[in-house]
Enzyme design. Structure first.
Site, PDB file in Angstrom:
ATOM      1  N   LYS A 162       0.822  -1.218   0.000  1.00 15.65           N
ATOM      2  CA  LYS A 162       0.000   0.000   0.000  1.00 15.65           C
ATOM      3  C   LYS A 162       0.846   1.254   0.000  1.00 15.65           C
ATOM      4  O   LYS A 162       0.447   2.266  -0.566  1.00 15.65           O
ATOM      5  CB  LYS A 162      -0.989  -0.015   1.174  1.00 15.65           C
ATOM      6  CG  LYS A 162      -2.077  -1.052   0.967  1.00 15.65           C
ATOM      7  CD  LYS A 162      -3.390  -0.726   1.627  1.00 15.65           C
ATOM      8  CE  LYS A 162      -4.443  -1.712   1.133  1.00 15.65           C
ATOM      9  NZ  LYS A 162      -5.693  -1.666   1.858  1.00 15.65           N
TER      10      LYS A 162
ATOM     11  N   LYS B 281      -3.668 -10.046  -6.306  1.00 15.73           N
ATOM     12  CA  LYS B 281      -4.981 -10.358  -5.737  1.00 15.73           C
ATOM     13  C   LYS B 281      -6.031  -9.369  -6.242  1.00 15.73           C
ATOM     14  O   LYS B 281      -5.706  -8.233  -6.595  1.00 15.73           O
ATOM     15  CB  LYS B 281      -4.927 -10.400  -4.207  1.00 15.73           C
ATOM     16  CG  LYS B 281      -4.983  -9.070  -3.521  1.00 15.73           C
ATOM     17  CD  LYS B 281      -5.440  -9.222  -2.074  1.00 15.73           C
ATOM     18  CE  LYS B 281      -5.680  -7.827  -1.514  1.00 15.73           C
ATOM     19  NZ  LYS B 281      -6.659  -7.734  -0.478  1.00 15.73           N
TER      20      LYS B 281
ATOM     21  N   LYS C 173     -10.684  -4.284  -4.120  1.00 22.47           N
ATOM     22  CA  LYS C 173     -11.791  -3.358  -4.388  1.00 22.47           C
ATOM     23  C   LYS C 173     -11.294  -1.955  -4.721  1.00 22.47           C
ATOM     24  O   LYS C 173     -12.014  -1.171  -5.320  1.00 22.47           O
ATOM     25  CB  LYS C 173     -12.795  -3.347  -3.231  1.00 22.47           C
ATOM     26  CG  LYS C 173     -12.261  -2.848  -1.905  1.00 22.47           C
ATOM     27  CD  LYS C 173     -13.388  -2.761  -0.896  1.00 22.47           C
ATOM     28  CE  LYS C 173     -13.218  -3.693   0.281  1.00 22.47           C
ATOM     29  NZ  LYS C 173     -12.020  -3.517   1.088  1.00 22.47           N
TER      30      LYS C 173
HETATM   31  N1  AQP Z   1      -8.777 -11.182  -3.530  1.00 14.27           N
HETATM   32  C1  AQP Z   1      -9.213 -11.694  -2.388  1.00 14.27           C
HETATM   33  N2  AQP Z   1      -9.407 -13.018  -2.252  1.00 14.27           N
HETATM   34  C2  AQP Z   1      -9.850 -13.544  -1.089  1.00 14.27           C
HETATM   35  N3  AQP Z   1     -10.128 -12.793   0.008  1.00 14.27           N
HETATM   36  C3  AQP Z   1      -9.951 -11.476  -0.092  1.00 14.27           C
HETATM   37  N4  AQP Z   1     -10.126 -10.460   0.800  1.00 14.27           N
HETATM   38  C4  AQP Z   1      -9.810  -9.295   0.203  1.00 14.27           C
HETATM   39  N5  AQP Z   1      -9.412  -9.502  -1.062  1.00 14.27           N
HETATM   40  C5  AQP Z   1      -9.480 -10.848  -1.269  1.00 14.27           C
HETATM   41  C6  AQP Z   1     -10.622 -10.636   2.147  1.00 14.27           C
HETATM   42  O1  AQP Z   1     -11.712  -9.746   2.330  1.00 14.27           O
HETATM   43  C7  AQP Z   1     -11.707  -9.320   3.703  1.00 14.27           C
HETATM   44  C8  AQP Z   1     -11.846  -7.843   3.785  1.00 14.27           C
HETATM   45  O2  AQP Z   1     -10.717  -7.205   3.279  1.00 14.27           O
HETATM   46  P1  AQP Z   1     -10.459  -5.680   3.670  1.00 14.27           P
HETATM   47  O3  AQP Z   1     -11.536  -4.835   3.176  1.00 14.27           O
HETATM   48  O4  AQP Z   1     -10.209  -5.588   5.121  1.00 14.27           O
HETATM   49  O5  AQP Z   1      -9.138  -5.279   2.997  1.00 14.27           O
HETATM   50  P2  AQP Z   1      -8.230  -5.960   1.973  1.00 14.27           P
HETATM   51  O6  AQP Z   1      -7.835  -7.321   2.444  1.00 14.27           O
HETATM   52  O7  AQP Z   1      -7.106  -5.008   1.702  1.00 14.27           O
HETATM   53  O8  AQP Z   1      -9.221  -6.097   0.734  1.00 14.27           O
HETATM   54  P3  AQP Z   1      -9.233  -5.305  -0.609  1.00 14.27           P
HETATM   55  O9  AQP Z   1     -10.474  -5.692  -1.347  1.00 14.27           O
HETATM   56  O10 AQP Z   1      -7.935  -5.513  -1.325  1.00 14.27           O
HETATM   57  O11 AQP Z   1      -9.390  -3.828  -0.133  1.00 14.27           O
HETATM   58  P4  AQP Z   1      -8.524  -2.569  -0.474  1.00 14.27           P
HETATM   59  O12 AQP Z   1      -8.457  -2.541  -1.982  1.00 14.27           O
HETATM   60  O13 AQP Z   1      -9.251  -1.416   0.100  1.00 14.27           O
HETATM   61  O14 AQP Z   1      -7.192  -2.781   0.145  1.00 14.27           O
HETATM   62  C9  AQP Z   1     -10.444  -9.861   4.342  1.00 14.27           C
HETATM   63  O15 AQP Z   1     -10.773 -11.018   5.070  1.00 14.27           O
HETATM   64  C10 AQP Z   1      -9.588 -10.206   3.169  1.00 14.27           C
HETATM   65  O16 AQP Z   1      -8.690 -11.252   3.458  1.00 14.27           O
END
Ligand code: AQP
Length: 336
Positions: free
Chosen positions: A119, A201, A204
């Site tokens: 990040k 991965k 969002k």
């Molecule tokens: N690609 C993924 N595959 C499986 N699990 C995923 N998670 C996120 N992306 C994947 C799981 O979703 C939960 C919530 O995640 P988060 O919102 O706390 O943040 P993150 O892990 O950083 O998810 P994002 O979508 O990538 O958000 P941004 O883009 O804002 O950083 C967690 O349980 C995570 O493991």
């Protein structure tokens, strides 16, 4: 507020950041499992808004997404009468314990976190202290409720391990204070990859909307995104090393249909990627349709969503108070 039966069940805590439209990665890695665990466990699911401001958000959008994230939880099948659903900033104990744990987490430990490295590379103009100490706040989220299990995707494994280390360290210094939690990572769906770059991965906050499928995407968009998904030139649907794109589509299809990789290979034997991608797109769109319909119904009733937030915040505050009193007492703070 709590009956004996609830107290006897193991505690689950998890959350999603309202930092964008929730993707099928968030759904398959986390939310889908939350639903399946809800009957057997005492579940607490949170919209982690405090975490989301580690990256700059547009306030009006963030406000809308907090409602949307809660609505997705309920629309996906989490019953607010059985599980505690709330918004992180509505229980100030998270920030309070977060500070205490900041003071018990080492700079070196936080520097090793791969999410921080990723990040800070993505947001080089805003490498703030909150982004760095994010895992200590996440540890606070979990430890506040004496959590047994944390259902998350694979990307959060390192943060869960750190939460365990912090709990063990704190208990070692001050005596038994926190339950040491375990991660709960699903067999399939733990790491859904981006459709445009299957070595990364699905996220969002990906600026390229073709990389992710949002839970709320329209059917046409879902099918179009799967059609454009990056694959390989072999044109054989099989799960194998070096076929990241196809492996990812097979995982997604498997999660939504319950079919094994072998069954999927048999189903698409002799067929091209076009047919396979179409089937994945159609299946995902059809499975998401009822969630979307329920989501739209819930979003039209903000008063209901607010009542869930309020009720959840009361339960969360009540439950975390016990831990906070214990922590402050152990630290030597004066309680009057
Ligand atoms: N690609 C993924 N595959 C499986 N699990 C995923 N998670 C996120 N992306 C994947 C799981 O979703 C939960 C919530 O995640 P988060 O919102 O706390 O943040 P993150 O892990 O950083 O998810 P994002 O979508 O990538 O958000 P941004 O883009 O804002 O950083 C967690 O349980 C995570 O493991």
């Amino acid at each position: 507020m709590e009956n004996n039966q609830t107290e006897a069940k193991k505690v689950i805590f998890s959350g999603v950041q309202p930092s964008g439209l929730l993707t099928i990665g968030n759904y398959l890695g986390a939310i889908k499992n939350w639903v399946s665990l809800a009957d057997e466990y005492d579940c607490i699911y949170c919209v982690v808004d405090l975490h989301s401001i580690t990256v700059r958000q547009v306030p009006a959008e963030l406000r809308r997404r907090i409602y949307e994230t809660l609505a997705v939880y309920i629309a996906a099948g989490i019953d607010p009468e059985k599980s505690t659903l709330f918004v992180q900033s509505h229980n100030p104990a998270h920030a309070e314990l977060g500070w205490v744990l900041d003071c018990h987490t080492q700079f070196g430990e936080l520097s090793r976190m791969t999410q921080f490295k990723d990040k800070s590379a993505k947001h080089a103009d805003n490498i703030n202290a909150g982004l760095f100490t994010y895992p200590a706040l996440m540890a606070a989220d979990i430890l506040l409720y004496q959590t047994d299990l944390v259902p998350v995707g694979l990307d959060q494994k390192q943060h869960i391990e750190l939460a365990r280390d912090i709990a063990v360290r704190f208990n070692g210094i001050y005596g038994d204070t926190f339950k040491v939690p375990e991660g709960f990572i699903p067999q399939t769906g733990a790491k859904i990859a981006s459709l445009s770059d299957p070595t990364r991965k699905m996220s969002k906050s990906d600026p390229n909307a073709n990389g992710y499928v949002a839970i709320l995407d329209k059917k046409d968009d879902i099918i179009r995104k799967f059609k454009r998904a990056v694959t390989d030139s072999e044109a054989v649907v099989r799960f194998a090393e070096g076929k990241d794109g196809i492996n990812n589509l097979m995982n997604i299809y498997s999660c939504f249909t319950g079919k094994t990789h072998a069954e999927i290979e048999a189903e698409f034997a002799g067929k091209g990627y076009g047919d396979f991608k179409m089937a994945v797109g159609e299946t995902v769109a059809d499975k998401l349709a009822p969630i979307q319909a329920e989501f739209n119904r819930l979003m039209a009733d903000k008063a209901y969503l607010e009542s869930i937030m309020k009720q959840g915040a009361e339960v969360a505050a009540y439950r975390s108070k016990k831990t906070m009193r214990k922590v402050y007492k152990k630290l030597g703070f004066v309680q009057v």
